[in-house]
Design a protein around this motif. Structure first.
Motif, PDB file in Angstrom:
ATOM      1  N   GLY A  90       2.019  -7.465 -17.649  1.00  0.00           N
ATOM      2  CA  GLY A  90       0.763  -6.819 -17.271  1.00  0.00           C
ATOM      3  C   GLY A  90       0.782  -5.384 -17.754  1.00  0.00           C
ATOM      4  N   PRO A  91      -0.386  -4.738 -17.771  1.00  0.00           N
ATOM      5  CA  PRO A  91      -0.442  -3.371 -18.297  1.00  0.00           C
ATOM      6  C   PRO A  91       0.318  -2.396 -17.394  1.00  0.00           C
ATOM      7  CG  PRO A  91      -2.535  -3.984 -17.302  1.00  0.00           C
ATOM      8  CD  PRO A  91      -1.683  -5.211 -17.295  1.00  0.00           C
ATOM      9  N   SER A  92       0.634  -1.248 -17.962  1.00  0.00           N
ATOM     10  CA  SER A  92       1.343  -0.221 -17.215  1.00  0.00           C
ATOM     11  C   SER A  92       0.571   0.137 -15.945  1.00  0.00           C
ATOM     12  CB  SER A  92       1.483   0.984 -18.143  1.00  0.00           C
ATOM     13  OG  SER A  92       2.238   1.959 -17.521  1.00  0.00           O
ATOM     14  N   GLY A  93       1.260   0.232 -14.851  1.00  0.00           N
ATOM     15  CA  GLY A  93       0.634   0.647 -13.590  1.00  0.00           C
ATOM     16  C   GLY A  93       0.003  -0.476 -12.785  1.00  0.00           C
ATOM     17  N   CYS A  94       0.165  -1.736 -13.237  1.00  0.00           N
ATOM     18  CA  CYS A  94      -0.467  -2.841 -12.497  1.00  0.00           C
ATOM     19  C   CYS A  94       0.375  -3.306 -11.312  1.00  0.00           C
ATOM     20  CB  CYS A  94      -0.784  -4.017 -13.422  1.00  0.00           C
ATOM     21  SG  CYS A  94       0.689  -4.897 -13.978  1.00  0.00           S
ATOM     22  N   GLY A  95       1.569  -2.744 -11.173  1.00  0.00           N
ATOM     23  CA  GLY A  95       2.361  -3.070  -9.980  1.00  0.00           C
ATOM     24  C   GLY A  95       3.530  -4.003 -10.226  1.00  0.00           C
ATOM     25  N   LYS A  96       3.935  -4.168 -11.493  1.00  0.00           N
ATOM     26  CA  LYS A  96       5.040  -5.089 -11.804  1.00  0.00           C
ATOM     27  C   LYS A  96       6.335  -4.656 -11.109  1.00  0.00           C
ATOM     28  CE  LYS A  96       4.715  -4.392 -16.312  1.00  0.00           C
ATOM     29  NZ  LYS A  96       3.614  -3.413 -16.340  1.00  0.00           N
ATOM     30  N   SER A  97       6.678  -3.365 -11.263  1.00  0.00           N
ATOM     31  CA  SER A  97       7.930  -2.881 -10.656  1.00  0.00           C
ATOM     32  C   SER A  97       7.849  -2.937  -9.146  1.00  0.00           C
ATOM     33  CB  SER A  97       8.208  -1.433 -11.078  1.00  0.00           C
ATOM     34  OG  SER A  97       8.455  -1.384 -12.439  1.00  0.00           O
ATOM     35  N   THR A  98       6.700  -2.554  -8.619  1.00  0.00           N
ATOM     36  CA  THR A  98       6.511  -2.592  -7.164  1.00  0.00           C
ATOM     37  C   THR A  98       6.765  -4.011  -6.654  1.00  0.00           C
ATOM     38  OG1 THR A  98       4.892  -0.812  -7.257  1.00  0.00           O
ATOM     39  CG2 THR A  98       4.776  -2.278  -5.338  1.00  0.00           C
ATOM     40  N   PHE A  99       6.191  -4.972  -7.328  1.00  0.00           N
ATOM     41  CA  PHE A  99       6.341  -6.365  -6.912  1.00  0.00           C
ATOM     42  C   PHE A  99       7.809  -6.797  -6.994  1.00  0.00           C
ATOM     43  CE2 PHE A  99       5.862 -11.011  -7.587  1.00  0.00           C
ATOM     44  CZ  PHE A  99       5.267 -11.295  -6.371  1.00  0.00           C
ATOM     45  N   THR A 106       0.864  -1.171   0.000  1.00  0.00           N
ATOM     46  CA  THR A 106       0.000   0.000   0.000  1.00  0.00           C
ATOM     47  C   THR A 106       0.900   1.219   0.000  1.00  0.00           C
ATOM     48  OG1 THR A 106      -1.655  -1.181   1.282  1.00  0.00           O
ATOM     49  CG2 THR A 106      -1.809   1.224   1.290  1.00  0.00           C
ATOM     50  N   TYR A 107       0.706   2.106  -0.957  1.00  0.00           N
ATOM     51  CA  TYR A 107       1.450   3.371  -0.958  1.00  0.00           C
ATOM     52  C   TYR A 107       0.622   4.408  -0.220  1.00  0.00           C
ATOM     53  CZ  TYR A 107       4.790   1.714  -4.513  1.00  0.00           C
ATOM     54  OH  TYR A 107       5.770   1.037  -5.185  1.00  0.00           O
ATOM     55  N   GLY A 108       1.288   5.290   0.494  1.00  0.00           N
ATOM     56  CA  GLY A 108       0.600   6.352   1.228  1.00  0.00           C
ATOM     57  C   GLY A 108      -0.062   5.785   2.473  1.00  0.00           C
ATOM     58  N   ALA A 157      -4.066   6.473   1.257  1.00  0.00           N
ATOM     59  CA  ALA A 157      -3.566   5.101   1.086  1.00  0.00           C
ATOM     60  C   ALA A 157      -4.112   4.491  -0.195  1.00  0.00           C
ATOM     61  CB  ALA A 157      -3.969   4.253   2.289  1.00  0.00           C
ATOM     62  N   ARG A 158      -3.247   3.809  -0.925  1.00  0.00           N
ATOM     63  CA  ARG A 158      -3.663   3.201  -2.185  1.00  0.00           C
ATOM     64  C   ARG A 158      -3.030   1.818  -2.291  1.00  0.00           C
ATOM     65  NH1 ARG A 158      -2.195   3.167  -7.280  1.00  0.00           N
ATOM     66  NH2 ARG A 158      -3.868   3.117  -8.805  1.00  0.00           N
ATOM     67  N   LEU A 159      -3.891   0.825  -2.427  1.00  0.00           N
ATOM     68  CA  LEU A 159      -3.406  -0.551  -2.516  1.00  0.00           C
ATOM     69  C   LEU A 159      -2.814  -0.778  -3.910  1.00  0.00           C
ATOM     70  CD1 LEU A 159      -3.218  -3.385  -1.170  1.00  0.00           C
ATOM     71  CD2 LEU A 159      -5.482  -3.873  -2.122  1.00  0.00           C
ATOM     72  N   ALA A 160      -1.485  -0.954  -3.973  1.00  0.00           N
ATOM     73  CA  ALA A 160      -0.824  -1.157  -5.277  1.00  0.00           C
ATOM     74  C   ALA A 160      -0.757  -2.639  -5.625  1.00  0.00           C
ATOM     75  CB  ALA A 160       0.577  -0.556  -5.266  1.00  0.00           C
ATOM     76  N   ILE A 161      -0.573  -3.490  -4.627  1.00  0.00           N
ATOM     77  CA  ILE A 161      -0.510  -4.949  -4.857  1.00  0.00           C
ATOM     78  C   ILE A 161      -1.312  -5.648  -3.770  1.00  0.00           C
ATOM     79  CG2 ILE A 161       1.011  -6.981  -4.761  1.00  0.00           C
ATOM     80  CD1 ILE A 161       1.670  -5.719  -7.254  1.00  0.00           C
TER      81      ILE A 161
HETATM   82  P1  ADP Z   1       4.116  -1.094 -13.346  1.00  0.00           P
HETATM   83  O1  ADP Z   1       5.551  -1.450 -13.083  1.00  0.00           O
HETATM   84  O2  ADP Z   1       3.253  -2.280 -13.627  1.00  0.00           O
HETATM   85  O3  ADP Z   1       3.948  -0.030 -14.389  1.00  0.00           O
HETATM   86  P2  ADP Z   1       4.253   0.180 -10.734  1.00  0.00           P
HETATM   87  O4  ADP Z   1       4.709  -0.855  -9.783  1.00  0.00           O
HETATM   88  O5  ADP Z   1       5.274   1.159 -11.211  1.00  0.00           O
HETATM   89  O6  ADP Z   1       3.517  -0.496 -11.971  1.00  0.00           O
HETATM   90  O7  ADP Z   1       3.068   1.000 -10.065  1.00  0.00           O
HETATM   91  C1  ADP Z   1       1.898   0.392  -9.532  1.00  0.00           C
HETATM   92  C2  ADP Z   1       0.987   1.471  -8.956  1.00  0.00           C
HETATM   93  O8  ADP Z   1       1.584   2.035  -7.793  1.00  0.00           O
HETATM   94  C3  ADP Z   1       0.734   2.615  -9.925  1.00  0.00           C
HETATM   95  O9  ADP Z   1      -0.579   3.054  -9.764  1.00  0.00           O
HETATM   96  C4  ADP Z   1       1.720   3.678  -9.463  1.00  0.00           C
HETATM   97  O10 ADP Z   1       1.236   4.965  -9.743  1.00  0.00           O
HETATM   98  C5  ADP Z   1       1.769   3.436  -7.961  1.00  0.00           C
HETATM   99  N1  ADP Z   1       3.083   3.781  -7.392  1.00  0.00           N
HETATM  100  C6  ADP Z   1       4.280   3.292  -7.780  1.00  0.00           C
HETATM  101  N2  ADP Z   1       5.273   3.803  -7.024  1.00  0.00           N
HETATM  102  C7  ADP Z   1       4.685   4.638  -6.147  1.00  0.00           C
HETATM  103  C8  ADP Z   1       5.171   5.478  -5.077  1.00  0.00           C
HETATM  104  N3  ADP Z   1       6.462   5.528  -4.774  1.00  0.00           N
HETATM  105  N4  ADP Z   1       4.260   6.195  -4.385  1.00  0.00           N
HETATM  106  C9  ADP Z   1       2.945   6.128  -4.669  1.00  0.00           C
HETATM  107  N5  ADP Z   1       2.413   5.366  -5.645  1.00  0.00           N
HETATM  108  C10 ADP Z   1       3.264   4.627  -6.379  1.00  0.00           C
END
Ligand code: ADP
Length: 264
Positions: free
Chosen positions: A39-48, A11-13, A18-22
């Motif tokens: 997965g599509p852009s913004g689905c959380g691949k990098s976060t994961f 969860t970011y924030g 707060a926003r559930l990213a994964i």
């Molecule tokens: P992907 O790699 O699939 O494009 P990300 O992992 O970059 O996706 O991002 C997943 C979601 O989390 C997106 O909605 C992005 O805006 C949000 N996000 C990524 N990094 C941060 C951060 N540091 N703070 C807040 N939100 C973030």
């Protein structure tokens, strides 16, 4: 070495922002397995991937490398990023860039020098240690970034859209290079991409993530055999079938996407 994400979430924030990213996600990557994450852009691949790398703390669950919990960047794990121009030091030649990457490993000087030369050879840059990254093409710089990941002789290599910024021919060459070094170094790989062909071509398994919130919706085995070949593999009817299966999952509106259990 095995890598496992056990109910890992992010969860970011906090509070009202707060926003559930994964969503809580469980994935096991076997010894020397090559798993692609698409997965599509913004689905959380990098976060994961960053949580798997110990670079980002999960909000819930835990990551295990072998049987050790990951609570920071672990020894034996290397990361390759998309933006090679920012991940290499422009004021250091290639050899120094590679040596720096292994500084925390405190290797004897001779062994370090040998590993650097071997890594350069493995990525097709033998004898290029004196060149500076800014003197190289994008594709060559990404080869340096891969060599830098290999110097520590990693058990696991995590790659975050490493070839998104290079042209198609270079990309195909780099894909084959990654398959070769994976065999040579016997490394376990998790590879994030938004390119469906790339995910199927490289992977032993393709994990499909969906957005809103980020979650795993499918875990698809790729029964294509190895070695892969850019032309022959892609002409294989099974490649086309897998490609279209993944494509439909990635493109489907989120309301119609299945849960992970339904597609495993
Ligand atoms: P992907 O790699 O699939 O494009 P990300 O992992 O970059 O996706 O991002 C997943 C979601 O989390 C997106 O909605 C992005 O805006 C949000 N996000 C990524 N990094 C941060 C951060 N540091 N703070 C807040 N939100 C973030």
């Amino acid at each position: 070495m095995k890598l496992r994400a056990d109910a890992v979430s992010k969860t970011y924030g906090s509070g009202s922002t707060a926003r559930l990213a994964i969503e809580p996600t469980t994935v096991s990557i076997g010894e020397e397995e090559f798993v692609t994450i698409v997965g599509p852009s913004g689905c959380g691949k990098s976060t994961f991937l960053m949580m798997m790398a110990g670079l980002l703390e999960p909000s819930g669950g835990q990551v295990l490398l072998g049987d050790q919990p990951v609570d920071g960047p672990p020894f034996g794990l290397s990361v390759v990023f998309q933006d090679y121009s920012r991940s290499l030091f422009p004021w250091m030649n290639v050899r120094r860039n590679l040596s720096m990457a292994a500084s925390a490993y405190r290797l004897p000087k001779v062994e370090l020098a040998e590993r650097v030369e071997h890594a350069l050879e493995s990525v097709g840059l033998a004898g290029q240690g004196d060149i500076y990254p800014w003197q190289m093409s994008g594709g060559m710089q990404q080869r340096v970034a891969i060599a830098r990941a290999l110097v520590v002789e990693p058990k696991v290599m995590l790659m975050d859209e490493p070839f998104a910024a290079v042209d198609a021919q270079t990309r195909a060459d780099l894909e084959d290079l990654v398959l070769t070094v994976r065999n040579e170094y016997k490394v376990t790989v998790a590879f994030v991409t938004h390119d469906i062909d790339e995910a199927v071509y490289l992977g032993d398994r393709v994990l499909v993530l969906a957005a809103g919130p980020g979650r795993m919706i499918a875990d698809i085995p790729v029964a294509l055999g190895r070695p892969r070949h850019q032309v022959e593999t892609k002409l294989d009817p099974r490649f086309a079938e897998l490609r279209s299966q993944v494509y439909q999952l990635v493109m489907r509106p989120s309301s119609q996407r299945p849960t992970a259990e339904a597609t495993q």
